[in-house]
Write a protein that holds these residues in place. Structure first.
Motif, PDB file in Angstrom:
ATOM      1  N   TYR A 201     -11.641 -19.219  23.986  1.00 57.70           N
ATOM      2  CA  TYR A 201     -12.824 -18.510  24.686  1.00 57.70           C
ATOM      3  C   TYR A 201     -12.312 -17.952  26.072  1.00 57.70           C
ATOM      4  O   TYR A 201     -12.508 -16.764  26.346  1.00 57.70           O
ATOM      5  CB  TYR A 201     -14.072 -19.556  24.897  1.00 57.70           C
ATOM      6  CG  TYR A 201     -15.240 -19.334  24.148  1.00 57.70           C
ATOM      7  CD1 TYR A 201     -16.622 -18.898  24.566  1.00 57.70           C
ATOM      8  CD2 TYR A 201     -15.122 -19.653  22.665  1.00 57.70           C
ATOM      9  CE1 TYR A 201     -17.634 -18.590  23.646  1.00 57.70           C
ATOM     10  CE2 TYR A 201     -16.289 -19.591  21.994  1.00 57.70           C
ATOM     11  CZ  TYR A 201     -17.527 -19.190  22.634  1.00 57.70           C
ATOM     12  OH  TYR A 201     -18.609 -18.976  21.642  1.00 57.70           O
ATOM     13  N   GLU A 202     -11.731 -19.029  26.849  1.00 56.17           N
ATOM     14  CA  GLU A 202     -11.315 -18.674  28.311  1.00 56.17           C
ATOM     15  C   GLU A 202     -10.474 -17.168  28.011  1.00 56.17           C
ATOM     16  O   GLU A 202     -10.414 -16.403  29.003  1.00 56.17           O
ATOM     17  CB  GLU A 202     -10.797 -19.559  29.073  1.00 56.17           C
ATOM     18  CG  GLU A 202     -11.858 -20.871  29.318  1.00 56.17           C
ATOM     19  CD  GLU A 202     -11.125 -22.112  29.624  1.00 56.17           C
ATOM     20  OE1 GLU A 202      -9.810 -22.104  29.430  1.00 56.17           O
ATOM     21  OE2 GLU A 202     -11.958 -22.885  29.866  1.00 56.17           O
ATOM     22  N   HIS A 203      -9.360 -17.269  27.262  1.00 56.44           N
ATOM     23  CA  HIS A 203      -8.407 -16.562  26.853  1.00 56.44           C
ATOM     24  C   HIS A 203      -9.013 -15.001  26.506  1.00 56.44           C
ATOM     25  O   HIS A 203      -8.597 -14.009  27.161  1.00 56.44           O
ATOM     26  CB  HIS A 203      -7.349 -16.717  26.016  1.00 56.44           C
ATOM     27  CG  HIS A 203      -6.405 -17.619  26.540  1.00 56.44           C
ATOM     28  ND1 HIS A 203      -5.112 -17.245  26.876  1.00 56.44           N
ATOM     29  CD2 HIS A 203      -6.306 -18.918  27.104  1.00 56.44           C
ATOM     30  CE1 HIS A 203      -4.478 -18.349  27.227  1.00 56.44           C
ATOM     31  NE2 HIS A 203      -5.158 -19.363  27.665  1.00 56.44           N
ATOM     32  N   ALA A 204     -10.043 -15.146  25.719  1.00 55.88           N
ATOM     33  CA  ALA A 204     -10.616 -13.978  25.061  1.00 55.88           C
ATOM     34  C   ALA A 204     -11.412 -13.149  26.228  1.00 55.88           C
ATOM     35  O   ALA A 204     -11.271 -11.863  26.196  1.00 55.88           O
ATOM     36  CB  ALA A 204     -11.668 -14.487  23.884  1.00 55.88           C
ATOM     37  N   LEU A 205     -12.046 -13.857  26.932  1.00 60.61           N
ATOM     38  CA  LEU A 205     -12.801 -13.238  28.314  1.00 60.61           C
ATOM     39  C   LEU A 205     -11.904 -12.777  29.189  1.00 60.61           C
ATOM     40  O   LEU A 205     -12.172 -11.615  29.770  1.00 60.61           O
ATOM     41  CB  LEU A 205     -13.905 -14.481  28.633  1.00 60.61           C
ATOM     42  CG  LEU A 205     -14.929 -15.093  27.843  1.00 60.61           C
ATOM     43  CD1 LEU A 205     -15.780 -16.102  28.573  1.00 60.61           C
ATOM     44  CD2 LEU A 205     -15.729 -13.895  27.342  1.00 60.61           C
ATOM     45  N   ARG A 206     -10.792 -13.520  29.283  1.00 58.10           N
ATOM     46  CA  ARG A 206      -9.764 -12.998  30.714  1.00 58.10           C
ATOM     47  C   ARG A 206      -9.280 -11.810  30.028  1.00 58.10           C
ATOM     48  O   ARG A 206      -8.931 -10.940  30.728  1.00 58.10           O
ATOM     49  CB  ARG A 206      -8.754 -14.137  30.720  1.00 58.10           C
ATOM     50  CG  ARG A 206      -7.866 -13.705  31.823  1.00 58.10           C
ATOM     51  CD  ARG A 206      -6.903 -15.051  32.246  1.00 58.10           C
ATOM     52  NE  ARG A 206      -6.277 -15.783  31.339  1.00 58.10           N
ATOM     53  CZ  ARG A 206      -6.509 -16.943  31.099  1.00 58.10           C
ATOM     54  NH1 ARG A 206      -7.492 -17.402  31.688  1.00 58.10           N
ATOM     55  NH2 ARG A 206      -5.587 -17.388  30.286  1.00 58.10           N
ATOM     56  N   ASN A 207      -9.007 -11.797  28.784  1.00 60.95           N
ATOM     57  CA  ASN A 207      -8.269 -10.614  28.177  1.00 60.95           C
ATOM     58  C   ASN A 207      -9.129  -9.299  27.888  1.00 60.95           C
ATOM     59  O   ASN A 207      -8.985  -8.449  27.336  1.00 60.95           O
ATOM     60  CB  ASN A 207      -7.678 -10.985  26.751  1.00 60.95           C
ATOM     61  CG  ASN A 207      -6.563 -11.863  27.092  1.00 60.95           C
ATOM     62  OD1 ASN A 207      -5.957 -12.153  28.164  1.00 60.95           O
ATOM     63  ND2 ASN A 207      -6.197 -12.618  25.979  1.00 60.95           N
ATOM     64  N   ARG A 208     -10.758  -9.631  28.081  1.00 60.97           N
ATOM     65  CA  ARG A 208     -11.869  -8.584  27.803  1.00 60.97           C
ATOM     66  C   ARG A 208     -11.727  -8.228  26.296  1.00 60.97           C
ATOM     67  O   ARG A 208     -11.880  -7.194  26.057  1.00 60.97           O
ATOM     68  CB  ARG A 208     -11.425  -7.483  28.872  1.00 60.97           C
ATOM     69  CG  ARG A 208     -11.541  -7.636  30.162  1.00 60.97           C
ATOM     70  CD  ARG A 208     -11.410  -6.452  31.272  1.00 60.97           C
ATOM     71  NE  ARG A 208     -11.681  -6.702  32.621  1.00 60.97           N
ATOM     72  CZ  ARG A 208     -11.638  -5.899  33.436  1.00 60.97           C
ATOM     73  NH1 ARG A 208     -11.516  -4.506  33.125  1.00 60.97           N
ATOM     74  NH2 ARG A 208     -11.726  -6.227  34.644  1.00 60.97           N
ATOM     75  N   GLU A 209     -11.498  -9.182  25.661  1.00 60.68           N
ATOM     76  CA  GLU A 209     -11.622  -9.129  24.271  1.00 60.68           C
ATOM     77  C   GLU A 209     -13.065  -9.305  23.595  1.00 60.68           C
ATOM     78  O   GLU A 209     -13.369  -8.760  22.622  1.00 60.68           O
ATOM     79  CB  GLU A 209     -10.863 -10.112  23.336  1.00 60.68           C
ATOM     80  CG  GLU A 209      -9.507 -10.106  23.638  1.00 60.68           C
ATOM     81  CD  GLU A 209      -8.478 -11.164  23.332  1.00 60.68           C
ATOM     82  OE1 GLU A 209      -7.288 -11.203  23.371  1.00 60.68           O
ATOM     83  OE2 GLU A 209      -9.047 -11.956  22.314  1.00 60.68           O
ATOM     84  N   GLY A 210     -13.918  -9.696  24.249  1.00 57.02           N
ATOM     85  CA  GLY A 210     -15.434 -10.003  23.836  1.00 57.02           C
ATOM     86  C   GLY A 210     -16.508 -10.434  24.913  1.00 57.02           C
ATOM     87  O   GLY A 210     -15.905 -10.574  26.235  1.00 57.02           O
ATOM     88  N   THR A 211     -17.538 -10.766  24.611  1.00 61.15           N
ATOM     89  CA  THR A 211     -18.451 -11.154  25.607  1.00 61.15           C
ATOM     90  C   THR A 211     -19.261 -12.450  25.125  1.00 61.15           C
ATOM     91  O   THR A 211     -19.209 -12.707  24.033  1.00 61.15           O
ATOM     92  CB  THR A 211     -19.370 -10.356  26.191  1.00 61.15           C
ATOM     93  OG1 THR A 211     -20.263  -9.703  24.864  1.00 61.15           O
ATOM     94  CG2 THR A 211     -18.828  -9.073  26.732  1.00 61.15           C
TER      95      THR A 211
END
Length: 535
Positions: free
Chosen positions: A35-45
């Motif tokens: 989750y943290e990586h996806a949010l940091r990479n702006r892959e989702g919300t």
């Protein structure tokens, strides 16, 4: 290459798959970390109550025309080559693999080591290497997680390499478009590029199992499964999109084994997956409460679901991006799911169809030969283009209720089905969730209450010795009574005001069945051919 600490890394490194000079390698991250990586990479919300919402760009579903199987000494004489299983040259695969490896240099990657198949006897150790954190989370959800003590010594027997940002050059790479899904059974590798739709990873491994398991005597199946009073009271539900497979197999009074992919071995049924991947467009809180709840929890990945940018609340009715909105969630979060994913042999097998022609009965009891015929046919009907005023239904046939994922000839799976039916005495039923009283535009859709009553009667044994009458056109054995269902609904001809119109439409559909089956006839026995509609 930098290895991030406090991760459980397999001793079987990525260099074995051709990777070199990578950025950070993130091994087997937890759901929270991904989750943290996806949010940091702006892959989702993150939406209200915690699901991760992502977009899949221009690909909101699978790309079947871009899927290929490498034709080599392993597959040449085994795969049923054609429009579904298109051949790809080994040299072209190797070239595209080298180009992908070059693309990954300097980039961060995410690795999940897991399994496909809940039965330890048949489970396949796999590795999923992804460019996106959320794709790695999807793999963590959908496949069976390895235990910490298994991770360090995990040696994958099949590896999926997933790079949405890498696009093929068709004139160089021998693909049909910049998107590609390539399966090499010799290299034990799947290459996916040019698509952000995560379902390609799941279905690629399903295709792999459909090639590897039947020679071991395991029937691989595109179906859902549950059981009742005990693990020997198993039911299987086959059906294409729109037939009600997910709804009818999600029964609060029965235990869910799995919702999509299973194997049938000499020991019984086992789930291939560790998660569920459900369509959620216009999902009903009352009709499918368990699935609805999964859209409102941490750990669920929602694909292409519309979310309010201010309140972060979902609108499950909004199809702005696609009708194929999806939720991926771990099966062990379902209250009435069996975490082992293993059960006994099925007592009942249900083939679901949504017949928009309105000529098939709401329920029919099939002989083993009819079961083979209808299994190979995999029929349902779709209503075409109502926005353009077109109301005629279109017959859709998908062999084994999952043709895009079946590398072998459909008869190979059908023969295994008959062997297991004969050995274990399972009863097969055809249940029509489509139209009654006329076709689409004239009749009405079979009510969910009626269909549930039929399924209940099948599963509780009420129809085990029921008297039946034979349909003169389709040869189906129609029960004369079903508890909780009006008798007049059971014979479809009786529900039509114009009996001549019914006969004509039934003969029309019967002809479509025969035309479709012609391509399988050379490998079908006389008994199976005799199970074809007669009209």
């Amino acid at each position: 290459m930098t290895i991030i600490s406090k991760q459980i890394e397999s001793s079987y490194g990525l260099e074995n798959h051709g990777f070199s000079d990578l950025g950070n390698v993130y091994w087997n991250l937890s759901t929270s970390a991904l989750y943290e990586h996806a949010l940091r990479n702006r892959e989702g919300t993150v939406a209200h109550l915690g699901p991760l919402v992502v977009r899949t760009g221009s690909h909101t579903g699978r790309s079947p025309n871009d899927k290929f199987v490498v034709k080599d000494e392993v597959t040449a004489d085994k795969v049923w080559w054609g429009t579904v299983n298109k051949p790809f040259e080994p040299a072209a695969f190797d070239q595209l693999h080298r180009r992908m490896m070059a693309y990954f240099q300097g980039k961060d990657v995410y690795v999940q080591d897991c399994f496909a198949g809940a039965d330890p006897k048949y489970r396949l150790p796999i590795r999923v290497v992804t460019q996106y954190a959320w794709h790695n989370l999807f793999a963590r959800i959908m496949f069976i997680k390895a235990k910490p003590d298994e991770l360090q010594k995990h040696v994958p027997q099949f590896t999926v390499i997933d790079a949405p940002g890498f696009h093929a050059t068709p004139e160089v790479d021998e693909t049909l478009s910049p998107t590609f899904i390539l399966v090499s059974f010799k290299r034990r590798m799947v290459l996916i590029g040019g698509t952000e739709y995560a379902g390609e990873m799941k279905k690629s491994i399903f295709s792999v199992l459909n090639f590897l398991l039947p020679p071991q005597g395991v029937l691989s199946m595109h179906c859902s499964a549950n059981y009742g009073k005990d693990k020997d009271d198993v039911a299987l539900f086959f059906g294409l999109s729109g037939t009600g497979k997910t709804t009818l197999s999600s029964d609060p009074n029965r235990v869910l084994i799995g919702d999509d992919e299973h194997g049938w071995s000499d020991d019984g049924i086992f789930n291939f997956e560790g998660g569920c991947y459900a369509k959620v467009i216009r999902l009903s809180k009352t009709g499918e409460p368990e699935i609805y709840q999964k859209t409102r929890q941490f750990g669920t990945v929602l694909e292409n679901v519309v979310v309010d940018s201010v309140t972060r609340r979902l609108d499950l009715d909004d199809d702005t991006y696609t009708e194929n909105t999806r939720a991926a969630y771990a099966i062990d979060t379902i209250s009435n799911a069996d975490r082992s994913g293993v059960a006994g042999h099925p007592k009942n097998i249900i083939f679901l169809t949504a017949d928009a022609f309105g000529v098939l009965p709401p329920i029919a009891k099939l002989t083993p030969e009819q079961a083979m015929y209808h299994f190979i046919s995999g029929y349902t009907a779709k209503v075409a283009g109502t926005e353009r005023g077109v109301k005629d239904p279109t017959a859709t046939f998908s062999a084994c209720f999952g043709a895009p994922f079946m590398p072998l000839h459909p008869m190979e799976y059908a023969k295994l089905l008959r062997e297991k039916l004969n050995k274990h005495g399972s009863q097969v039923w055809l249940i029509n969730t489509g139209w009654t009283g006329g076709g689409y535009g004239v009749g009405q859709r079979m009510s969910l209450a009626v269909t549930r009553a039929i399924v209940t009667a099948v599963l509780d044994g009420s129809l085990k010795d029921v008297e039946t009458v034979e349909d003169p056109i389709f040869g189906l054995h129609i029960p004369v009574s079903v508890p909780g269902v009006p008798d007049e609904l059971l014979n479809p001809r009786n529900t039509w005001a114009d009996k001549d119109a019914y006969d004509a439409k039934a003969r029309e559909l019967a002809g479509k069945f025969r035309d479709n089956f012609a391509k399988y006839a050379s490998q079908a026995g006389e008994d199976v051919l005799a199970a074809a509609p007669k009209g």
